[in-house]
Write a protein that holds these residues in place. Structure first.
Motif, mmCIF file in Angstrom:
data_model
loop_
_atom_site.group_PDB
_atom_site.id
_atom_site.type_symbol
_atom_site.label_atom_id
_atom_site.label_comp_id
_atom_site.label_asym_id
_atom_site.label_seq_id
_atom_site.Cartn_x
_atom_site.Cartn_y
_atom_site.Cartn_z
ATOM 1 N N VAL A 1 -15.687 5.109 -5.074
ATOM 2 C CA VAL A 1 -14.541 5.701 -4.384
ATOM 3 C C VAL A 1 -14.830 7.154 -4.045
ATOM 4 O O VAL A 1 -15.170 7.947 -4.915
ATOM 5 C CB VAL A 1 -13.280 5.622 -5.265
ATOM 6 N N GLN B 1 -11.772 8.587 -7.894
ATOM 7 C CA GLN B 1 -11.288 7.470 -8.687
ATOM 8 C C GLN B 1 -9.863 7.709 -9.195
ATOM 9 O O GLN B 1 -9.046 6.796 -9.202
ATOM 10 C CB GLN B 1 -12.226 7.243 -9.874
ATOM 11 N N ALA C 1 -7.448 6.901 -6.502
ATOM 12 C CA ALA C 1 -7.372 5.455 -6.296
ATOM 13 C C ALA C 1 -6.538 4.808 -7.392
ATOM 14 O O ALA C 1 -5.708 3.930 -7.122
ATOM 15 C CB ALA C 1 -8.783 4.863 -6.275
ATOM 16 N N ASP C 2 -6.747 5.259 -8.635
ATOM 17 C CA ASP C 2 -5.946 4.731 -9.744
ATOM 18 C C ASP C 2 -4.470 4.975 -9.499
ATOM 19 O O ASP C 2 -3.630 4.088 -9.695
ATOM 20 C CB ASP C 2 -6.360 5.402 -11.057
ATOM 21 N N ILE D 1 -2.862 5.481 -6.640
ATOM 22 C CA ILE D 1 -2.330 4.657 -5.550
ATOM 23 C C ILE D 1 -2.133 3.221 -6.022
ATOM 24 O O ILE D 1 -1.129 2.577 -5.720
ATOM 25 C CB ILE D 1 -3.282 4.712 -4.337
ATOM 26 N N LYS D 2 -3.080 2.743 -6.803
ATOM 27 C CA LYS D 2 -2.947 1.381 -7.323
ATOM 28 C C LYS D 2 -1.706 1.271 -8.207
ATOM 29 O O LYS D 2 -0.923 0.336 -8.079
ATOM 30 C CB LYS D 2 -4.200 1.009 -8.121
ATOM 31 N N ALA D 3 -1.545 2.270 -9.095
ATOM 32 C CA ALA D 3 -0.438 2.186 -10.049
ATOM 33 C C ALA D 3 0.906 2.252 -9.346
ATOM 34 O O ALA D 3 1.863 1.591 -9.731
ATOM 35 C CB ALA D 3 -0.553 3.317 -11.075
ATOM 36 N N GLN E 1 1.738 1.108 -6.558
ATOM 37 C CA GLN E 1 2.083 -0.105 -5.818
ATOM 38 C C GLN E 1 2.554 -1.231 -6.720
ATOM 39 O O GLN E 1 3.054 -2.239 -6.247
ATOM 40 C CB GLN E 1 0.862 -0.596 -5.040
ATOM 41 N N LYS E 2 2.369 -1.089 -8.026
ATOM 42 C CA LYS E 2 2.665 -2.202 -8.910
ATOM 43 C C LYS E 2 4.156 -2.360 -9.131
ATOM 44 O O LYS E 2 4.945 -1.461 -8.841
ATOM 45 C CB LYS E 2 1.958 -1.994 -10.246
ATOM 46 N N SER F 1 4.774 -0.115 -17.345
ATOM 47 C CA SER F 1 3.852 -0.471 -16.277
ATOM 48 C C SER F 1 3.967 0.585 -15.185
ATOM 49 O O SER F 1 4.766 1.513 -15.278
ATOM 50 C CB SER F 1 4.214 -1.849 -15.713
ATOM 51 N N THR F 2 3.145 0.455 -14.190
ATOM 52 C CA THR F 2 3.184 1.269 -12.970
ATOM 53 C C THR F 2 3.301 2.776 -13.239
ATOM 54 O O THR F 2 2.672 3.283 -14.167
ATOM 55 C CB THR F 2 4.293 0.761 -12.015
#
Lengths: 208, 468
Positions: free
Chosen positions: B64, B72, B75-76, B78-80, B82-83, B250-251
Motif C-alpha cells: 500500500v 498501511q 488503508a486500515d 478506510i477498511k475499518a 466501512q465495516k 467492531s469498526t
C-alpha cells in the motif's frame, strides 16, 4: 467566551448530578458522576485553579469512580442487572442530609462579600500569569502568605525588610499537618493491605 | 482560561475582538494537536506491523502506498470505517457507545499539555506534568466502562484486570516522574525540557543522578504497563480473553481504542523524553548551540526587556497594561524562532518515536505475564523501588552540595544561567506573564530567590542556584 464556558461546565455539572439522582443503573450513575465531577474540574480550570482542577480529575474521576465501578463489577451477581432499590426511609434520610448540606453551602455562599471579590485587583488572566493558584498554594504550604507578599512587593517595601521577614518567619505553614495526614493515610493503606491479604495456614501453603 | 496566549496576543494586536481571537486560537491549537494525534497512531501502527514483521522474519506490509507499505495505516482506517457497526443485544448501549470516546479524549487531552518544543505547547501550565498524568489516568475509565457495558464475560474480565492494573501502576509512575522533577525544580514540562541543554552527559536528567538513571527504566516499564502494552496487556489478552475489553467492539469504535492506545504510547514516550532524555535538545552543544541561537534572537530581546523593566521600574509598577498598550509584549514572528522550534519538535518526535519502537520491540519479544505476576511486579517490586528512588532523588542534592558545592549537575555556561530565570518566565508561555514582566512572577525570581534563605520558591530555583 469565559461566560459561555462557565455556563457549559455549570450546566454539565448540574445536569450530571441530576442524572445521577434519576438514573437507576449503578454503572450509568457512575458515568453521570464522571460527567458532573469532570465539569467541576473544568470550572476549577476556568477559575485559574489548575492544581485543584487536576487533583479533582486525578482523585475523583480517575481514582474514586474507577474504584466504584471496580467494586460494582466485583460484587454484582450478573451483568447489567444492577438497578438500585431505595426504601422510603432512605429517601427521607437522603433528603434531610441533602437539604442540610444545601443550607451549609447557601450560608457560606451568602457570607462572601462578592462585591469585594469582583473588585479585587486580580482577574483570572492575571492569576494565570502568576502560575494559577498553584504557587500561592505551595507558598502557603511552607508558611508564606503569597497575597500578603504580593501586596508588600507591590507597595515597594524594601527587599531587605522582605528578606528579613522571610528568614525570621515563625509559622511552619500547613506542611506539618499535611505530612501527618499523608502518613496517616499511608498507615491506613498498609493496614488495609494487611487485613485483606490472603490468610493461608502453613500446611495449606504446601499444597499450592 | 489562556490555552493559547501568544496567538491571542497576536490576533488582538491585529485588531480582533478578544473573544474572537481566543476562539480562533483555541481552534488553531486544537486542530494542530488533533492532526498530530491522528498522524502519530497511523505511523505507529505501520511501524508496529513493519517491526513485528521483521522480528518474525517476515516483510510486513509492502504494497500500500509504494515501496514500504507506508500507507498501511490509512488503508486500515478506510477498511475499518466501512465495516458494520455492531452493538450487542446484551450491551448497555449508551455506555457502550460512550466508552471509546472517553478513552480517546483522555489520550488526546494529554497531547494538549505536551510541549513539542520550547514555545510549542497548546496549554502552557505551571503544573503541566501533574495535569498531564491526571488526564491520562482517565483513560482507564473508558476501558473499564467498555468492559462493563459490552455485556460479555470476556470484556468484564478485561475491564476488571485493566482497573486493577492501572490503579496500581499509577503510583510508581508518578513517583518515578518525580525524580527528574526534583532535579529540575519544576513541574512545568517546558521548563524541564529547557533545563536540559548542553552536553547530554551531565545535563540530561537521566544522567543527573544514579537514581534518575534507574528511575528512567522503572518509568518506562511502568509506562508500558500503563498503556497496556505487552507484556502487560492483560486487559486484552487474546489468548485467554478473546479480545478482552474490546471483544465486542467492531469498526471505528474499535479503531478509537487503538488510536487511544497508540496515542498513549507516544504520549508517555514524549513525557519520558522530556523528563529524562533531554527534551528537544540533541545533546551536542555544537549542534544545539546554533539552533538555540536561532531561537535566542527573540529570547534575548525579551530578556533584555525583562531586565530593563526589573531594574528601572520597581517591581509591581509595571503590573499595568503592558499587555494591551504596547506591542513590546508580543513576540514578533521570526523565522529563526520558528525554525528553532521546528527543529526542536522534530528532535522530540524522533526521540519519542524511538521509544515507541522500543515498546513495539518489547511487545513482540517478551511473553505475556500472568495477572498475578503483573500485580506482584507492581506492588511488591516497582512500588518499593520507586519509593527508594524518590528518596534517593531527594537526598541527591544534599550529596552534591557536600561534594561539589552545587545542588545540580547542570553545567550551563554562565551567560545562559544568568538569563535563565527570566527566560523561563518568558518560556512559560502564558502571554500575560510575558506582558507583565515586572509583576510578581519575575519579581519573585529576581528579588526573592537569590538572597532568600528558602531557595525553592519558584520553578527556576536550580538556575537561580547556579546564578548565585
Amino acid at each position: 467566551m469565559t461566560t459561555f464556558l462557565f455556563w457549559l461546565f455549570a450546566l454539565a455539572a448540574c445536569g450530571g448530578a441530576l442524572a445521577v439522582v434519576i438514573e437507576k443503573n449503578v454503572v450509568r450513575m457512575a458515568f453521570w458522576l464522571i460527567v458532573s465531577l469532570a465539569s467541576v474540574a473544568g470550572l476549577f480550570f476556568l477559575l485559574g485553579a489548575d492544581f485543584v482542577g487536576a487533583t479533582q480529575l486525578l482523585i475523583y474521576v480517575g481514582g474514586t469512580i474507577v474504584l466504584l465501578i471496580f467494586g460494582v463489577m466485583l460484587t454484582a451477581t450478573g451483568p447489567l442487572s444492577r438497578t438500585m432499590t431505595v426504601t422510603r426511609g432512605e429517601h427521607v434520610l437522603a433528603g434531610v442530609i441533602g437539604v442540610s448540606l444545601l443550607c451549609v453551602f447557601g450560608v457560606s455562599v451568602l457570607a462572601v462579600d462578592w462585591e469585594e471579590v469582583e473588585g479585587g485587583e486580580l482577574g483570572v488572566e492575571e492569576r494565570y500569569a502568576d502560575g494559577g493558584t498553584t504557587r500561592p498554594l505551595g507558598l502557603k504550604l511552607i508558611g508564606i502568605d503569597g497575597e500578603k507578599l504580593r501586596s508588600e512587593v507591590g507597595g515597594r517595601r524594601s527587599e531587605a525588610s522582605l528578606d528579613a521577614r522571610l528568614s525570621t518567619r515563625k509559622s511552619t505553614g500547613y506542611l506539618l499537618p499535611f505530612e501527618i495526614a499523608s502518613v496517616h493515610l499511608l498507615v491506613v493503606l498498609i493496614g488495609a493491605a494487611y487485613l485483606a491479604r490472603a490468610k493461608r495456614r502453613p500446611h495449606e501453603r504446601n499444597r499450592h | 482560561m489562556l490555552p493559547a496566549a501568544s496567538i491571542v496576543e497576536h490576533l488582538t494586536a491585529a485588531g480582533l475582538a478578544p473573544w474572537l481571537a481566543l476562539t480562533v486560537a483555541i481552534v488553531v491549537h486544537a486542530a494542530f494537536v488533533l492532526a498530530f494525534f491522528g498522524a502519530v497512531p497511523a505511523v505507529a501502527i505501520w511501524l508496529e506491523r513493519k517491526v513485528s514483521g521483521r522480528i518474525q522474519d517476515r516483510l510486513g506490509p509492502t504494497r500500500v502506498g509504494g515501496k514500504f507499505g507506508w500507507l498501511q495505516g490509512l488503508a486500515d482506517g478506510i477498511k475499518a470505517i466501512q465495516k458494520e457497526d455492531i452493538i450487542p443485544a446484551a450491551a448497555d448501549s449508551m455506555l457502550f457507545r460512550m466508552a471509546p470516546y472517553i478513552a480517546n479524549i483522555a489520550a488526546f487531552g494529554g497531547f494538549m499539555l505536551l510541549p513539542f518544543s520550547r514555545d510549542w505547547v497548546a496549554v502552557a501550565a505551571d503544573i503541566g506534568l501533574f495535569i498531564l498524568l491526571a488526564i491520562l489516568s482517565l483513560e482507564v475509565v473508558g476501558i473499564v466502562m467498555a468492559g462493563y457495558a459490552s455485556g460479555s464475560k470476556w470484556s468484564l474480565f478485561g475491564g476488571i484486570r485493566e482497573a486493577a492494573q492501572m490503579v496500581s501502576y499509577e503510583i510508581p509512575l508518578a513517583l518515578c516522574g518525580l525524580v527528574p522533577v526534583l532535579a529540575a525544580g519544576s513541574l512545568n514540562l517546558s521548563v524541564i525540557g529547557e533545563a536540559q541543554q548542553g552536553w547530554f552527559l551531565p545535563n540530561w536528567l537521566i544522567f543527573h543522578s544514579p537514581f534518575a538513571f534507574v528511575a528512567f527504566f522503572v518509568y518506562f516499564t511502568v509506562a508500558t504497563a500503563g498503556s497496556k502494552r505487552a507484556p502487560f496487556d492483560l486487559a486484552e489478552a487474546e489468548s485467554e480473553l478473546v479480545g478482552g475489553f474490546h471483544t465486542e467492539y467492531s469498526t471505528m469504535r474499535w479503531v478509537y481504542f487503538m488510536l487511544a492506545e497508540y496515542g498513549h504510547m507516544f504520549l508517555i514516550s514524549g513525557v519520558a523524553v522530556l523528563l529524562f532524555l533531554g527534551g528537544w535538545w540533541i545533546g551536542l552543544p555544537f549542534i544545539d548551540g546554533p539552533v538555540a541561537a536561532l531561537r535566542a534572537e527573540d529570547g534575548r530581546t525579551v530578556e533584555r526587556e525583562y531586565g530593563r523593566i526589573d531594574v528601572v521600574d520597581p517591581v509591581g509598577e509595571t503590573a499595568t497594561p503592558l499587555l494591551h498598550s504596547s506591542t513590546s509584549s508580543v513576540l514578533p514572528f521570526s523565522l529563526g524562532n520558528y525554525i528553532g522550534n521546528l527543529i526542536g519538535a522534530i528532535v522530540l518526535t524522533f526521540k519519542a518515536m524511538l521509544l515507541v519502537i522500543v515498546q513495539i520491540w518489547v511487545r513482540w519479544t517478551l511473553p505475556r505475564l500472568r495477572i498475578d505476576q503483573v500485580m506482584t511486579t507492581c506492588l511488591k517490586y516497582l512500588v518499593p523501588i520507586s519509593c527508594a528512588l524518590f528518596l534517593g532523588g531527594v537526598l541527591w542534592p544534599l550529596t552534591l552540595t557536600s561534594t561539589i558545592g552545587r545542588t545540580t549537575l547542570f553545567d550551563w555556561p554562565a551567560a545562559w544561567s544568568e538569563a535563565t530565570p527570566l527566560r523561563f518566565a518568558a518560556a512559560q508561555g502564558a502571554g500575560a506573564a510575558r506582558g507583565r514582566g515586572g509583576d510578581w512572577e519575575s519579581g519573585s525570581t529576581t528579588s526573592l530567590i537569590a538572597p532568600s534563605p528558602t531557595p525553592s520558591l519558584s520553578p527556576s530555583s536550580p538556575a537561580a542556584e547556579i546564578a548565585r
